[in-house]
Design an enzyme around this catalytic site. Structure first.
Site, PDB file in Angstrom:
ATOM      1  N   LYS A  63       0.873  -1.403  -0.127  1.00 51.15           N
ATOM      2  CA  LYS A  63       0.000   0.056   0.068  1.00 51.15           C
ATOM      3  C   LYS A  63       0.872   1.249  -0.078  1.00 51.15           C
ATOM      4  CE  LYS A  63      -3.829  -2.303   2.258  1.00 51.15           C
ATOM      5  NZ  LYS A  63      -4.824  -2.484   3.281  1.00 51.15           N
ATOM      6  N   ASP A  99     -10.009   1.676   2.852  1.00 49.08           N
ATOM      7  CA  ASP A  99      -9.813   0.997   4.058  1.00 49.08           C
ATOM      8  C   ASP A  99     -10.491   2.121   5.111  1.00 49.08           C
ATOM      9  OD1 ASP A  99      -8.724  -1.172   3.021  1.00 49.08           O
ATOM     10  OD2 ASP A  99      -6.719  -0.431   3.401  1.00 49.08           O
TER      11      ASP A  99
END
Ligand code: NDP
Length: 263
Positions: A63, A99
């Site tokens: 990420k 997220d």
């Protein structure tokens, strides 16, 4: 046909292909979503373009690498410095972090919260700490080692290791460590966890699809709890909404995506 994929290492366990393909099928979108095992995160951008993708998700451990390789980063991903959703827009790679918003949606069922304790200090802890602060909830961070705490201390959060920590009451205890994912470990020493649970009001584990030792302890304590499934669903709905360029509303996306959980 538009192509999408999820990048990660490991990746075989990912439910994302099932979730996104269920949405494409139900909404009659001519698209296909696959898994891409990527060990070298620095090659993410190159592989994205070589595969002719229109969008992608990024999971552990890439990420931060994804954030570095975007042409433009939008929203909360800027502050988190981690990207889990990539969208191709006029040939450019645009990065988002769903997220964080997905997590905030998932914890609505706990009711109003004043504070929370985040166990772990990795990429997910970063995303959640920023989202909680933006949502008016004060997070504290507790990690087994010091190195990863530096980001949080720089951001002005209360952050410490097990050695410096004193248990206090929290509205929510959040496990973002990978303890229990592929082993039988608790995220913090048992005695400390028992003390924390006796003082706190609820708990959530971001790991999904299995009963972790952490979740087992919460069940015994009798506190309200949930695993990471609602977060997984919510981040997926937001990613799909971006992939489909806002042409379908989020409720229409959520129904088939949720149904895919029972497949
Ligand atoms: P990272 O690798 O970035 O961070 C892992 C953290 O866990 C570190 O703070 C590490 O501590 C700690 N840790 C690892 N093992 C242990 C252990 N045995 N005991 C105590 N602490 C430990 O991972 P991510 O933040 O990217 O992901 C964490 C978890 O979140 C994963 O299980 C992932 O599957 C899940 N996740 C779920 C999502 C969902 O939608 N439900 C979305 C995103 C992630 P140290 O610094 O000391 O090494």
């Amino acid at each position: 046909m538009r192509l999408f994929s999820i990048f990660g290492d490991p990746i075989s366990h990912s439910r994302s292909p099932l979730m996104h393909n269920s949405v494409f099928k139900t909404l009659n979108v001519c698209a296909c979503y696959s898994r891409t095992h990527l060990s070298d995160g620095a090659k993410l951008r190159e592989v994205f373009y070589a595969k002719g993708l229109s969008g992608a998700n990024v999971t552990v451990p890439h990420k931060e690498a994804a954030y570095e390789q975007c042409d433009e980063v939008r929203g909360i991903a800027h502050t988190i410095k981690a990207v889990n959703t990539l969208v191709l827009e006029e040939g450019k790679l645009i990065g988002y972090n769903t997220d964080a918003d997905g997590f905030m949606r998932a914890i609505e069922s706990f009711g109003p919260l004043q504070n929370a304790l985040i166990l772990g200090a990795g990429g997910t802890a970063r995303a959640l700490s920023i989202a909680l602060r933006q949502g008016g909830i004060t997070p504290s961070i507790l990690n087994r080692s010091h190195k990863r705490l530096e980001y949080f201390l720089t951001e002005g959060f209360d952050a410490c290791t097990w050695d410096d920590f004193t248990a206090a009451p929290y509205d929510l205890i959040i496990n973002t460590t990978s303890a229990g994912l592929n082993d039988n470990e608790l995220p913090i020493p048992r005695l400390l966890l028992t003390e924390l649970l006796s003082l706190s009001k609820g708990a959530i584990d971001v790991i999904y699809g299995k009963e972790t030792p952490f979740l087992r302890e919460i069940k015994i304590s009798g506190l309200p709890y949930k695993d990471g499934s609602d977060m997984l669903l919510a981040q997926g709905v937001l990613a799909s909404y971006l992939f489909l360029e806002g042409k379908f509303d989020k409720d229409a996306i959520e129904i088939p995506m949720k149904q895919s959980f029972s497949l």
